[in-house]
Design an enzyme around this catalytic site. Structure first.
Site, PDB file in Angstrom:
ATOM      1  N   ASP A 149      -4.648  10.801  -1.100  1.00  0.00           N
ATOM      2  CA  ASP A 149      -4.612  10.561  -2.547  1.00  0.00           C
ATOM      3  C   ASP A 149      -3.242  10.965  -3.064  1.00  0.00           C
ATOM      4  O   ASP A 149      -2.858  12.148  -2.983  1.00  0.00           O
ATOM      5  CB  ASP A 149      -5.718  11.364  -3.232  1.00  0.00           C
ATOM      6  N   ASP A 163      -3.185   3.957  -5.000  1.00  0.00           N
ATOM      7  CA  ASP A 163      -2.735   5.317  -4.702  1.00  0.00           C
ATOM      8  C   ASP A 163      -3.696   6.145  -3.844  1.00  0.00           C
ATOM      9  O   ASP A 163      -3.475   7.346  -3.675  1.00  0.00           O
ATOM     10  CB  ASP A 163      -2.442   6.069  -6.004  1.00  0.00           C
ATOM     11  N   GLU A 164      -4.738   5.545  -3.294  1.00  0.00           N
ATOM     12  CA  GLU A 164      -5.611   6.322  -2.418  1.00  0.00           C
ATOM     13  C   GLU A 164      -6.300   5.417  -1.407  1.00  0.00           C
ATOM     14  O   GLU A 164      -6.503   4.226  -1.637  1.00  0.00           O
ATOM     15  CB  GLU A 164      -6.653   7.121  -3.213  1.00  0.00           C
TER      16      GLU A 164
END
Length: 374
Positions: free
Chosen positions: A22, A116-117
C-alpha cells in the site's frame, strides 16, 4: 469468550505467502515529490476551498482530520492552512505502472486493488528467494529507489490479514503476521479496522456490543448470517484468522460507483442538485483512479418511505470524460425532479465496463465493489 486458536505446525505448509503493498498517501506524495515546496505541508489533491471533493490528503493534512472523499469546504474548515493542488491522474498512472513492473520482477500473481495498492502471492516467487519477508523488503526498497516514494507492506498467510497488517506500521513500515499469530492479531484489532467494515457496519456492531475482533469469537456462525446476511459467513471465518480467497491477477470489476445515505431527508431542488453534484465528483474520481471505462450510468434513489428506484442510460460508446458523465447523470436526475417525497439516499454507478482482455492486462483493474461515503 473463546481463545483464538493457532494453526498446528503440521498445517503451516498449507498457507500461502501473501504480501499487501500500500503506497503511503500516494497522490499527495507524488505531488510533494514533484513540488518540493509542498513537502512537510498539509496538501489536498483535488477540489478547492470552495467546491469539489478531496481525492487524497497528505499525512500532514490527515492530522487535522482531512481525508479522501471529504467535501473540500469541510477540509478547508478543518485545516485552514490546507494547500489544494489539482490531480494529475496521467502522472499517477505512470508511477503506478512503474510499481507494477517492480511487482512483476518477483511474481505474476498480482491482484491490484487500485493505482496505489495490490496483493501479491509470492508462494512461488520468480527469483527463488523463498522468503515473503525478504521479498517485501526488496519491493519496498525498489519502489523508493525507482519512484522516490515510500510504501508500507503487510506480510501474512492470507489476504485479509495481510491487508490489515499493511496499515499497522504506516507510513513507510512493514508488519509480518505468521500463521501461529494470525488469530490473536485479528482478535486484538478494533472491528473498524476490518477490511469491509465501514462506519455503518461498525455502528451496527457497536450496538451488538462488538468492538474488537475478540468480541466475535464467542458468536456462533448463525449469529453472523442472521446479522450480516451473506457477508456473515466470510466475517465468521475472518474473525478467526481464516481467509481462503486466492490472489486473482487482473480481476476485472463489473461496475464502479457510490452512494450516500443522508441523516435528514432532502426535499428542495437546490439541496438535491448540490447532493448529486457531490456524488458525481466522488464517483468520477473513483472512475479516474481505477481507469474504468464504461457505457451505462445508473442513478439509484431511495425515498423517505424506503421506496427505491433506479434509472439508467446506456451509450453506444464509453463515457468520454467527466463532462459527459456529469451531463448524463444530471439529465437522468433532472427527470425525477421535483420530488413529492423526501430523499434519503442517492447513488451513481458506471457499468458495462470495458473488458477487453489485452487492455485489461495492461491496466490496474480490480474486483467489483461499491463505495458508500457515510
Amino acid at each position: 469468550m473463546n481463545a483464538p486458536t493457532s494453526p498446528q505446525k503440521s498445517e503451516l505448509q498449507k498457507y500461502r505467502k501473501i504480501i499487501h503493498i500500500d503506497m503511503d498517501a500516494f497522490f499527495a506524495s507524488v505531488e510533494q515529490r514533484d513540488h518540493p515546496e509542498l513537502r512537510g505541508k498539509p496538501v489536498a489533491v483535488g477540489g478547492n476551498a470552495q467546491r469539489g471533493v478531496v481525492a487524497a490528503a497528505s499525512y500532514e493534512a490527515r492530522k487535522f482530520g482531512v481525508k479522501s472523499a471529504m467535501p473540500s469546504v469541510t477540509a478547508a474548515r478543518r485545516c485552514p492552512e490546507l494547500i489544494f493542488v489539482p490531480h494529475r491522474f496521467d502522472v499517477y498512472r505512470e508511477v503506478s505502472q512503474q510499481i507494477r513492473e517492480i511487482f512483476a520482477q518477483y511474481t505474476d500473481m498480482i491482484e491490484p486493488l487500485s493505482l496505489d495498492e495490490a496483493y501479491l502471492d509470492v508462494s512461488e516467487d520468480k527469483q527463488g528467494i523463498g522468503s515473503a519477508i525478504k521479498i517485501a523488503k526488496m519491493i519496498r526498497s525498489d519502489i523508493e529507489r525507482v519512484t522516490g516514494l515510500t510504501a508500507s507492506a503487510g506480510v501474512s498467510y492470507n489476504k485479509f490479514i495481510a491487508k490489515m497488517a499493511s496499515d499497522q506500521n504506516k507510513p513507510n513500515g512493514m508488519c509480518v503476521i505468521l500463521p501461529v499469530d494470525g488469530p490473536e492479531f485479528v482478535a486484538s484489532l478494533p472491528v473498524r479496522r476490518f477490511h469491509g467494515v465501514g462506519p455503518k457496519t461498525a455502528e451496527k456492531m457497536a450496538a451488538l456490543d462488538v468492538h474488537k475482533g475478540a468480541d466475535l469469537l464467542d458468536k456462533p456462525e448463525h449469529w453472523f448470517t442472521q446479522n450480516f446476511g451473506s457477508w456473515g459467513e466470510y466475517l465468521y471465518h475472518a474473525a478467526r484468522g481464516i481467509d481462503h480467497r486466492e490472489v486473482k491477477p487482473n480481476r476485472i470489476r463489473k461496475s464502479i460507483g457510490g452512494e450516500r445515505t443522508y441523516d435528514q431527508d432532502k426535499w428542495s431542488d437546490e439541496e438535491l442538485m448540490e447532493a448529486i453534484d457531490h456524488i458525481i465528483d466522488i464517483v468520477w474520481e473513483r472512475i479516474e483512479r481505477y481507469q474504468a471505462r464504461g457505457r451505462t450510468i445508473t442513478l439509484k434513489m431511495k425515498y423517505s418511505d424506503f421506496q427505491q428506484i433506479t434509472r439508467s442510460q446506456s451509450l453506444d460508446h464509453n463515457v468520454a470524460d467527466e463532462a459527459e458523465f456529469r451531463a448524463i447523470s444530471l439529465q437522468i436526475f433532472s427527470h425525477l425532479l421535483p420530488t413529492q417525497k423526501g430523499i434519503r439516499l442517492l447513488g451513481l454507478t458506471l457499468s458495462n465496463l470495458d473488458s477487453d482482455e489485452e487492455e485489461a492486462d495492461a491496466k490496474l483493474v480490480v474486483q467489483q465493489e461499491s463505495f458508500n461515503f457515510d
